[in-house]
Design an enzyme around this catalytic site. Structure first.
Site, PDB file in Angstrom:
ATOM      1  N   SER A  65      87.691   8.403  93.695  1.00  0.00           N
ATOM      2  CA  SER A  65      87.543   9.839  93.997  1.00  0.00           C
ATOM      3  C   SER A  65      87.988  10.237  95.395  1.00  0.00           C
ATOM      4  O   SER A  65      88.175  11.425  95.658  1.00  0.00           O
ATOM      5  CB  SER A  65      86.086  10.259  93.819  1.00  0.00           C
ATOM      6  OG  SER A  65      85.903  10.735  92.518  1.00  0.00           O
ATOM      7  N   LYS A  68      90.927  12.387  95.617  1.00  0.00           N
ATOM      8  CA  LYS A  68      90.855  13.829  95.299  1.00  0.00           C
ATOM      9  C   LYS A  68      91.093  14.688  96.544  1.00  0.00           C
ATOM     10  O   LYS A  68      91.639  15.793  96.450  1.00  0.00           O
ATOM     11  CB  LYS A  68      89.489  14.171  94.680  1.00  0.00           C
ATOM     12  CG  LYS A  68      89.299  13.534  93.304  1.00  0.00           C
ATOM     13  CD  LYS A  68      87.867  13.657  92.811  1.00  0.00           C
ATOM     14  CE  LYS A  68      87.718  13.040  91.423  1.00  0.00           C
ATOM     15  NZ  LYS A  68      86.327  12.939  90.982  1.00  0.00           N
ATOM     16  N   TYR A 193      96.918  10.678  87.109  1.00  0.00           N
ATOM     17  CA  TYR A 193      95.568  10.682  87.682  1.00  0.00           C
ATOM     18  C   TYR A 193      95.010   9.255  87.839  1.00  0.00           C
ATOM     19  O   TYR A 193      94.429   8.913  88.859  1.00  0.00           O
ATOM     20  CB  TYR A 193      94.641  11.532  86.807  1.00  0.00           C
ATOM     21  CG  TYR A 193      93.193  11.516  87.253  1.00  0.00           C
ATOM     22  CD1 TYR A 193      92.773  12.256  88.352  1.00  0.00           C
ATOM     23  CD2 TYR A 193      92.241  10.752  86.575  1.00  0.00           C
ATOM     24  CE1 TYR A 193      91.446  12.233  88.766  1.00  0.00           C
ATOM     25  CE2 TYR A 193      90.912  10.729  86.980  1.00  0.00           C
ATOM     26  CZ  TYR A 193      90.526  11.468  88.071  1.00  0.00           C
ATOM     27  OH  TYR A 193      89.209  11.434  88.488  1.00  0.00           O
ATOM     28  N   TYR A 245      79.270  13.438  95.959  1.00  0.00           N
ATOM     29  CA  TYR A 245      78.728  13.730  94.628  1.00  0.00           C
ATOM     30  C   TYR A 245      77.551  14.701  94.752  1.00  0.00           C
ATOM     31  O   TYR A 245      77.506  15.497  95.683  1.00  0.00           O
ATOM     32  CB  TYR A 245      78.310  12.433  93.905  1.00  0.00           C
ATOM     33  CG  TYR A 245      79.454  11.450  93.767  1.00  0.00           C
ATOM     34  CD1 TYR A 245      80.518  11.739  92.932  1.00  0.00           C
ATOM     35  CD2 TYR A 245      79.490  10.259  94.469  1.00  0.00           C
ATOM     36  CE1 TYR A 245      81.595  10.852  92.789  1.00  0.00           C
ATOM     37  CE2 TYR A 245      80.552   9.367  94.340  1.00  0.00           C
ATOM     38  CZ  TYR A 245      81.588   9.679  93.501  1.00  0.00           C
ATOM     39  OH  TYR A 245      82.637   8.832  93.377  1.00  0.00           O
ATOM     40  N   VAL A 263      83.900   5.749  93.378  1.00  0.00           N
ATOM     41  CA  VAL A 263      83.093   4.780  92.628  1.00  0.00           C
ATOM     42  C   VAL A 263      83.470   3.322  92.897  1.00  0.00           C
ATOM     43  O   VAL A 263      82.762   2.419  92.464  1.00  0.00           O
ATOM     44  CB  VAL A 263      83.136   5.026  91.100  1.00  0.00           C
ATOM     45  CG1 VAL A 263      82.358   6.268  90.714  1.00  0.00           C
ATOM     46  CG2 VAL A 263      84.540   5.045  90.573  1.00  0.00           C
TER      47      VAL A 263
HETATM   48  N1  GLU Z   1      88.783   7.354  88.571  1.00  0.00           N
HETATM   49  C1  GLU Z   1      87.432   7.750  88.543  1.00  0.00           C
HETATM   50  C2  GLU Z   1      87.153   8.677  87.381  1.00  0.00           C
HETATM   51  O1  GLU Z   1      87.850   9.613  87.184  1.00  0.00           O
HETATM   52  C3  GLU Z   1      87.066   8.373  89.842  1.00  0.00           C
HETATM   53  C4  GLU Z   1      85.623   8.731  89.888  1.00  0.00           C
HETATM   54  C5  GLU Z   1      84.995   8.623  91.236  1.00  0.00           C
HETATM   55  O2  GLU Z   1      85.373   7.827  92.087  1.00  0.00           O
HETATM   56  O3  GLU Z   1      84.060   9.414  91.425  1.00  0.00           O
HETATM   57  O4  GLU Z   1      86.239   8.516  86.647  1.00  0.00           O
END
Ligand code: GLU
Length: 309
Positions: A65, A68, A193, A245, A263
């Site tokens: 994440s 992002k 993605y 989060y 994660v």
């Molecule tokens: N690739 C993970 C997903 O989309 C990233 C989630 C994360 O790191 O919060 O589920």
């Protein structure tokens, strides 16, 4: 006050490391199960180019994440603020990162912010390029510039592992396609993605990116502007409101810096005008944040008065 020395940092890492035992490695992406739960490492990168670190900082992690923030920066640079916020909102959700519920219950069916999976998928959709390869290549070039490391690439194993198991993310895409938030082929977007999430780097690279955000988009050593200041500002604001989060509120109170976790157990921090932080600790708490990484940041925040509020 600058962070004094790697020895001091090492002491804090040893204290925080005890908490890894209370966490769990992410396992919903099969390849992430292999991570070592007991590890904790940190790098801090200062504007004068000096770096202090502790733990096994050579260990590479996938961004998950954390990517992002970087795709948001690229999409904002590509499309501009008005275009981006037509497809994604500004508000925290209080829901888990992969939740679908608000997409359905919200009046305007667009994701609430770019840090949840739905929002991140909508943002990745906006990265320009003629093909998935070209779009991913542009993202990699951008990240290589931010880190000053031309060797940055991605883990095929982690990307494939997520691509093959991303049923929930696919459902977010189909929902958004139905409502006109995205209008490309879902499998291609998922390919892009999952590759973006699998981009690999070590804590030092992560800290260098954090520093660019901390310095409002300028790499301080070369004085090169890598991001428009408004893009750095928007990204940092989302890091504060939604970066950790649905623990972002508590993090803002306890630590008080813009940060984004993933994660895989990575955390990127940007201490405004002071330094960038890269942390890796694979053991996660129940919200999905690195459990020892959070403790370490709490200690650092007290020790070096980092809280900006
Ligand atoms: N690739 C993970 C997903 O989309 C990233 C989630 C994360 O790191 O919060 O589920």
């Amino acid at each position: 006050m600058p962070c004094q020395s790697s020895e001091q940092l090492n002491e804090l890492v040893l204290k925080a490391k005890k908490f890894t035992k209370q966490g769990k490695v992410a396992d919903y992406i099969p390849a992430l199960k292999k991570a070592n739960r007991d590890e904790l490492s940190i790098a801090i990168y200062h504007p004068d180019g000096t770096c202090i670190s502790a733990g096994d900082i050579q260990q590479k992690i996938t961004l998950q994440s954390i990517s992002k923030v970087l795709t948001l920066a690229l999409a904002l640079t590509d499309c501009g603020e008005a275009e981006v916020f037509k497809r994604v909102g500004y508000e925290p959700t209080g829901d888990p990162f992969n939740s679908i519920v608000k997409l359905e219950t919200n009046k305007v069916s667009k994701p609430l912010n770019p840090m949840i999976n739905a929002g991140a998928l909508a943002v990745t959709h906006m990265i320009k390029g003629k093909s998935i390869e070209e779009r991913f290549g542009r993202l990699l070039t951008f990240i290589r510039e931010l880190t000053g490391n031309s060797g940055i690439s991605y883990s095929k194993e982690v990307a494939v592992s997520e691509f093959e198991t991303s049923h929930l993310n696919r459902s977010l895409c189909y929902f958004m396609k139905q409502h006109g938030v995205i209008n490309e082929e879902v499998e291609g977007l998922m390919d892009l993605y999952t590759k973006q999430c699998a981009i690999e780097m070590d804590c030092l690279d992560l800290a260098r990116i954090g520093l660019v955000f901390a310095m409002d988009g300028v790499e301080p050593k070369t004085e090169k502007r890598l991001l428009p200041a408004y893009v750095a500002r928007i990204c940092k604001t989302f890091m504060v409101t939604c970066g950790m989060y649905n623990a972002s509120g508590e993090f803002a109170i306890r630590v008080g810096i813009p940060a984004k976790s993933g994660v895989s157990g990575g955390i990127m921090g940007a201490v405004p005008n002071r330094f960038g932080i890269g942390i890796f600790g694979a053991a996660l708490d129940e919200k999905g944040n690195s459990i020892a990484g959070l403790k370490l940041l709490e200690m650092l925040s007290v020790e070096y008065s980092l809280n900006m509020f």
